[in-house]
Motif scaffolding. Structure first.
Motif, PDB file in Angstrom:
ATOM      1  N   THR A  63      45.849  39.636  38.607  1.00  0.00           N
ATOM      2  CA  THR A  63      44.553  40.232  38.261  1.00  0.00           C
ATOM      3  C   THR A  63      43.703  40.513  39.505  1.00  0.00           C
ATOM      4  O   THR A  63      43.175  41.611  39.649  1.00  0.00           O
ATOM      5  CB  THR A  63      43.758  39.334  37.282  1.00  0.00           C
ATOM      6  N   LYS A  64      43.607  39.510  40.377  1.00  0.00           N
ATOM      7  CA  LYS A  64      42.751  39.674  41.572  1.00  0.00           C
ATOM      8  C   LYS A  64      43.173  40.914  42.370  1.00  0.00           C
ATOM      9  O   LYS A  64      42.346  41.724  42.755  1.00  0.00           O
ATOM     10  CB  LYS A  64      42.838  38.451  42.484  1.00  0.00           C
ATOM     11  N   LYS A  65      44.489  41.043  42.596  1.00  0.00           N
ATOM     12  CA  LYS A  65      45.014  42.135  43.407  1.00  0.00           C
ATOM     13  C   LYS A  65      44.787  43.487  42.716  1.00  0.00           C
ATOM     14  O   LYS A  65      44.309  44.449  43.332  1.00  0.00           O
ATOM     15  CB  LYS A  65      46.507  41.881  43.629  1.00  0.00           C
TER      16      LYS A  65
ATOM     17  N   LYS B 120      41.070  44.744  42.650  1.00  0.00           N
ATOM     18  CA  LYS B 120      40.361  44.778  43.946  1.00  0.00           C
ATOM     19  C   LYS B 120      39.355  45.912  44.005  1.00  0.00           C
ATOM     20  O   LYS B 120      38.301  45.786  44.616  1.00  0.00           O
ATOM     21  CB  LYS B 120      41.373  44.932  45.086  1.00  0.00           C
TER      22      LYS B 120
ATOM     23  N   ASP C  57      34.424  41.871  44.064  1.00  0.00           N
ATOM     24  CA  ASP C  57      34.796  40.456  44.007  1.00  0.00           C
ATOM     25  C   ASP C  57      35.021  39.922  42.608  1.00  0.00           C
ATOM     26  O   ASP C  57      35.395  38.782  42.419  1.00  0.00           O
ATOM     27  CB  ASP C  57      33.686  39.595  44.646  1.00  0.00           C
ATOM     28  N   TRP C  58      34.739  40.712  41.588  1.00  0.00           N
ATOM     29  CA  TRP C  58      34.777  40.244  40.199  1.00  0.00           C
ATOM     30  C   TRP C  58      36.130  39.595  39.876  1.00  0.00           C
ATOM     31  O   TRP C  58      36.189  38.466  39.385  1.00  0.00           O
ATOM     32  CB  TRP C  58      34.457  41.444  39.292  1.00  0.00           C
ATOM     33  N   GLY C  59      37.217  40.304  40.121  1.00  0.00           N
ATOM     34  CA  GLY C  59      38.551  39.720  39.963  1.00  0.00           C
ATOM     35  C   GLY C  59      38.980  39.389  38.548  1.00  0.00           C
ATOM     36  O   GLY C  59      39.969  38.700  38.336  1.00  0.00           O
ATOM     37  N   LYS C  60      38.204  39.839  37.543  1.00  0.00           N
ATOM     38  CA  LYS C  60      38.551  39.515  36.161  1.00  0.00           C
ATOM     39  C   LYS C  60      38.591  40.773  35.326  1.00  0.00           C
ATOM     40  O   LYS C  60      38.063  41.812  35.725  1.00  0.00           O
ATOM     41  CB  LYS C  60      37.478  38.597  35.555  1.00  0.00           C
TER      42      LYS C  60
END
Ligand SMILES: N[C@@H](CCC(=O)N[C@@H](CS)C(=O)NCC(=O)O)C(=O)O
Length: 230
Positions: free
Chosen positions: A39-41, A44, A48-51
């Motif tokens: 998810t983070k990748k 991007k 910065d949310w990453g979700k």
């Protein structure tokens, strides 16, 4: 990009909230299922949310977080009518109730028992996008983690069986309708769609059966579902 995009996980309750409003308003949008292990990748581009959920407009504007996305969609595609009310205090109180109480009830019902957790992780591994190895790893190594570290302490803290918790929430929620078919009155509003989204996120799993015998809750659920499939 020709359509707005929703980056999502198929089994994420917050994504089901966004999907519910988008379908209710009949918006032509594209679902982008992200890899559950990356998810983070894969997110991007949204900072910065990453979700998930992440909503991207055709022009490139990005909105994150399910309730802000729902409000954004309502304003952009519906003149804000689903959020409009003559009792903002009641609406805000219940939106907060839905986002705290109902959101916390999804993990206990899906992962609250060891067998239940195993059934869920196997189903999640089939529904979500994973790599070859991580799919198998998640199904078999994920369930003791979800059950042991996350669900068990939540169930213990609440003190009720997960089914009882859901039935109590559905009673409390439908009692707030003042005899009307929806929280929003004669028609569903944003609070209905958010609550519906949380409940609908359980529908791909066998545990949904435990909610189906709550008569008022289920009648309301089916009314909202019909408003979406109109
Ligand atoms: N408050 C957020 C919560 C979003 C959230 O927690 N999403 C989870 C999936 S259910 C996620 O993307 N987790 C990935 C991660 O934290 O790495 C919302 O309402 O949208």
């Amino acid at each position: 990009m020709e359509k707005p995009q929703l980056h999502m996980l198929h089994t994420c309750p917050f994504c089901w909230k966004v999907r519910s409003i988008a379908e209710h308003l009949d918006i032509d949008y594209q679902k982008v299922q992200v890899n559950a292990m990356k998810t983070k990748k894969e997110l991007k581009f949204a900072g910065d949310w990453g979700k998930v959920p992440v909503w991207t407009e055709v022009g490139g504007d990005i909105v994150v977080d399910s309730t802000p996305i729902m409000k954004h969609i309502d304003v952009t595609y519906n003149d804000g009518k689903l959020w409009e009310t003559n009792d903002a205090g009641r609406r805000d109180e219940w939106m907060e109730w839905v986002d705290t109480k109902m959101s916390k009830a999804t993990v206990p019902i899906l992962y609250g028992g060891l067998f239940s957790a195993l059934q869920t992780t196997i189903r999640v591994s089939k529904l979500e996008k994973f790599g070859f190895i991580s799919k198998r790893l998640y199904a078999w190594a994920g369930f003791p983690i979800m059950w042991g570290f996350i669900a068990r302490s939540r169930v213990k803290k609440d003190g009720r069986k997960p089914k009882q918790l859901w039935h109590d929430l559905l009673t409390e929620f439908t009692d707030s309708f003042n005899g009307e078919p929806y929280f929003g009155g004669a028609e569903p509003d944003m609070v209905d769609l958010a609550a519906f989204g949380y409940m609908r996120s359980i529908s791909p799993f066998p545990q949904f059966k435990k909610l189906e015998d709550h008569e008022n809750g289920m009648n309301w659920y089916q009314r909202v579902e019909a408003s979406i499939q109109k």
